[in-house]
Write an enzyme that holds these catalytic residues in place. Structure first.
Site, PDB file in Angstrom:
ATOM      1  N   HIS A   9       0.842  -1.208   0.000  1.00 52.22           N
ATOM      2  CA  HIS A   9       0.000   0.000   0.000  1.00 52.22           C
ATOM      3  C   HIS A   9       0.874   1.253   0.000  1.00 52.22           C
ATOM      4  O   HIS A   9       0.978   1.964   1.008  1.00 52.22           O
ATOM      5  CB  HIS A   9      -0.955  -0.009   1.195  1.00 52.22           C
ATOM      6  CG  HIS A   9      -2.049  -1.018   1.057  1.00 52.22           C
ATOM      7  ND1 HIS A   9      -2.058  -2.215   1.728  1.00 52.22           N
ATOM      8  CD2 HIS A   9      -3.181  -1.000   0.299  1.00 52.22           C
ATOM      9  CE1 HIS A   9      -3.144  -2.901   1.401  1.00 52.22           C
ATOM     10  NE2 HIS A   9      -3.843  -2.193   0.530  1.00 52.22           N
TER      11      HIS A   9
ATOM     12  N   GLN B  87      -3.600 -18.250  -3.964  1.00 53.21           N
ATOM     13  CA  GLN B  87      -4.151 -17.350  -4.977  1.00 53.21           C
ATOM     14  C   GLN B  87      -5.303 -17.954  -5.771  1.00 53.21           C
ATOM     15  O   GLN B  87      -6.229 -17.261  -6.166  1.00 53.21           O
ATOM     16  CB  GLN B  87      -3.042 -16.889  -5.931  1.00 53.21           C
ATOM     17  CG  GLN B  87      -2.139 -15.834  -5.304  1.00 53.21           C
ATOM     18  CD  GLN B  87      -2.912 -14.599  -4.878  1.00 53.21           C
ATOM     19  OE1 GLN B  87      -3.444 -13.873  -5.690  1.00 53.21           O
ATOM     20  NE2 GLN B  87      -2.994 -14.362  -3.583  1.00 53.21           N
TER      21      GLN B  87
ATOM     22  N   HIS C   5      -7.148   6.854  -2.630  1.00 54.14           N
ATOM     23  CA  HIS C   5      -7.913   5.746  -2.052  1.00 54.14           C
ATOM     24  C   HIS C   5      -7.181   4.957  -0.958  1.00 54.14           C
ATOM     25  O   HIS C   5      -7.826   4.260  -0.179  1.00 54.14           O
ATOM     26  CB  HIS C   5      -8.431   4.793  -3.147  1.00 54.14           C
ATOM     27  CG  HIS C   5      -7.479   3.693  -3.467  1.00 54.14           C
ATOM     28  ND1 HIS C   5      -6.375   3.865  -4.259  1.00 54.14           N
ATOM     29  CD2 HIS C   5      -7.434   2.388  -3.058  1.00 54.14           C
ATOM     30  CE1 HIS C   5      -5.711   2.735  -4.340  1.00 54.14           C
ATOM     31  NE2 HIS C   5      -6.325   1.824  -3.624  1.00 54.14           N
TER      32      HIS C   5
ATOM     33  N   ASP D 256      -8.526  -1.419  -8.305  1.00 50.01           N
ATOM     34  CA  ASP D 256      -7.783  -1.681  -7.069  1.00 50.01           C
ATOM     35  C   ASP D 256      -7.121  -3.057  -7.135  1.00 50.01           C
ATOM     36  O   ASP D 256      -6.083  -3.298  -6.524  1.00 50.01           O
ATOM     37  CB  ASP D 256      -8.772  -1.594  -5.886  1.00 50.01           C
ATOM     38  CG  ASP D 256      -8.088  -1.261  -4.581  1.00 50.01           C
ATOM     39  OD1 ASP D 256      -6.885  -0.946  -4.598  1.00 50.01           O
ATOM     40  OD2 ASP D 256      -8.769  -1.299  -3.534  1.00 50.01           O
TER      41      ASP D 256
HETATM   42  P1  AMP Z   1      -6.961  -1.942  -0.943  1.00 49.97           P
HETATM   43  O1  AMP Z   1      -6.538  -2.216   0.474  1.00 49.97           O
HETATM   44  O2  AMP Z   1      -7.784  -0.713  -1.119  1.00 49.97           O
HETATM   45  O3  AMP Z   1      -5.799  -1.980  -1.902  1.00 49.97           O
HETATM   46  O4  AMP Z   1      -7.998  -3.125  -1.290  1.00 49.97           O
HETATM   47  C1  AMP Z   1      -7.646  -4.283  -1.950  1.00 49.97           C
HETATM   48  C2  AMP Z   1      -7.492  -5.434  -0.983  1.00 49.97           C
HETATM   49  O5  AMP Z   1      -7.642  -6.626  -1.713  1.00 49.97           O
HETATM   50  C3  AMP Z   1      -6.094  -5.522  -0.375  1.00 49.97           C
HETATM   51  O6  AMP Z   1      -5.957  -4.808   0.831  1.00 49.97           O
HETATM   52  C4  AMP Z   1      -5.942  -7.000  -0.121  1.00 49.97           C
HETATM   53  O7  AMP Z   1      -6.474  -7.343   1.141  1.00 49.97           O
HETATM   54  C5  AMP Z   1      -6.822  -7.632  -1.175  1.00 49.97           C
HETATM   55  N1  AMP Z   1      -6.022  -8.210  -2.271  1.00 49.97           N
HETATM   56  C6  AMP Z   1      -5.550  -7.595  -3.375  1.00 49.97           C
HETATM   57  N2  AMP Z   1      -4.890  -8.449  -4.162  1.00 49.97           N
HETATM   58  C7  AMP Z   1      -4.932  -9.649  -3.530  1.00 49.97           C
HETATM   59  C8  AMP Z   1      -4.429 -10.938  -3.827  1.00 49.97           C
HETATM   60  N3  AMP Z   1      -3.750 -11.182  -4.975  1.00 49.97           N
HETATM   61  N4  AMP Z   1      -4.655 -11.933  -2.951  1.00 49.97           N
HETATM   62  C9  AMP Z   1      -5.340 -11.714  -1.815  1.00 49.97           C
HETATM   63  N5  AMP Z   1      -5.857 -10.517  -1.473  1.00 49.97           N
HETATM   64  C10 AMP Z   1      -5.658  -9.500  -2.317  1.00 49.97           C
HETATM   65 ZN    ZN Z   2      -5.761  -0.074  -2.915  1.00 49.91          ZN
END
Ligand code: AMP
Ligand code: ZN
Length: 306
Positions: A23, A253, A65, A202
């Protein structure tokens, strides 16, 4: 817009992204570019869901965001009674903070690039940005996806055409038109479409080339492991997939794609067929993880049969 203040605001936002493994400011830039492609080339503008104001809301939402992300998830903030969890009564503390902290900056004279914008427009921007960024809380994922399917009258299936590329759907268009052929998109529908577009963006790295996508998953795994380390230090139970002594998300995954990612991208591509290349790219990464899971399972069974 006041150009000078806009540049200052953007630089301040960029500075406010900590160097978390996942992040961080590069994630924000990545989401911004993914959302741009989805909206401009995925058909949102073409089908009338995104005018100039909504496009501005999209860009600003993507940019802010994950502003000042703490590198831990909402559950952690709630479990340790972090100030943000207390302030927002355990409701999406991180997303509420990304928004509130960004709007506080925007409201200060130094960064107020919208000060000359008519009130009505500014109110619309603010409303759309709040709805979009709050929708990025994964706790809302299934509810938002279901609402999107219902509102767009999707049946939950893959767009026709075998692997989902290029085929024309047989069902009627999900984009409402009146009898005289004019678009009749209501605000709820527009809002939901924009929320789902940001949610796809996202997760945009899922549609990146294999090596790039894999890196992002490794970064996220490392961020999760760091949260697990902090949970251990605080005497808390370590959250699933966050213990670096055990398997992390790189080993799960296929499940994430099956349950979360593929249904979301499939719905989006069903509603907006121009976004099908994004779905195809996600499917390619899914194939990669399935191949890896098979290799891993074979290695495990060979080890246990020794
Ligand atoms: P954000 O925190 O706004 O980026 O929301 C997206 C969320 O999706 C992330 O915080 C992760 O918890 C989840 N996420 C994104 N990519 C993956 C992935 N490849 N495997 C598991 N969780 C994911
Ligand atoms: Zn994000």
């Amino acid at each position: 817009m006041d150009d000078h203040r806009l540049v200052k605001f953007l630089m301040r936002i960029e500075d406010g992204y900590p160097n978390n493994p996942y992040h961080n400011r590069i994630h924000a830039a990545d989401v911004l570019q993914s959302l741009h492609v989805l909206v401009v080339r995925g058909g949102l503008i073409g089908h009338g869901y995104c005018d100039e104001v909504s496009l501005t809301s999209c860009y600003l939402s993507a940019i802010i965001h994950d502003f000042e992300h703490k590198g831990v998830n909402n559950d952690y903030l709630i479990r340790v009674s972090d100030g943000l969890a207390v302030l927002y009564n355990d409701r999406s503390p991180m997303e509420n903070h990304h928004l509130a902290a960004s709007f506080q900056l925007m409201n200060s004279d130094e960064y107020n690039f919208l000060r000359k914008m008519p009130n009505k427009l500014r109110e619309t921007l603010r409303k759309q940005i709040i709805e979009m960024v709050l929708a990025t809380d994964m706790k809302q994922h299934f509810a938002i996806h279901s609402m999107f399917q219902a509102k767009m009258q999707l049946n939950g299936s893959v767009p026709s055409g075998g692997n989902g590329s290029g085929g024309k759907s047989m069902r009627t268009s999900p984009h409402p038109t009146s009898q005289d052929g004019h678009k009749v998109i209501d605000e709820d529908q527009r809002s939901l479409v924009l929320q789902v577009a940001l949610k796809c963006a996202d997760l945009g790295h899922l549609a990146s080339p294999r090596v790039v996508h894999k890196k992002w998953v490794q970064y996220l795994e490392e961020e999760f492991f760091r949260q697990g380390d902090r949970e251990k230090q605080n005497g808390l139970t370590v959250s699933p997939l966050m213990d670096r002594e055990k398997n992390g998300i790189t080993k799960s995954q296929v499940g994430f794609f099956d349950i979360v990612a593929l249904p979301l991208f499939q719905s989006f591509a069903q509603a907006f067929q121009d976004a099908t290349p994004m779905l195809d790219a996600v499917k390619d990464n899914y194939a990669m993880w399935r191949e890896e899971a098979a290799v891993y399972a074979n290695a495990n069974s060979a080890r246990s049969s020794k």
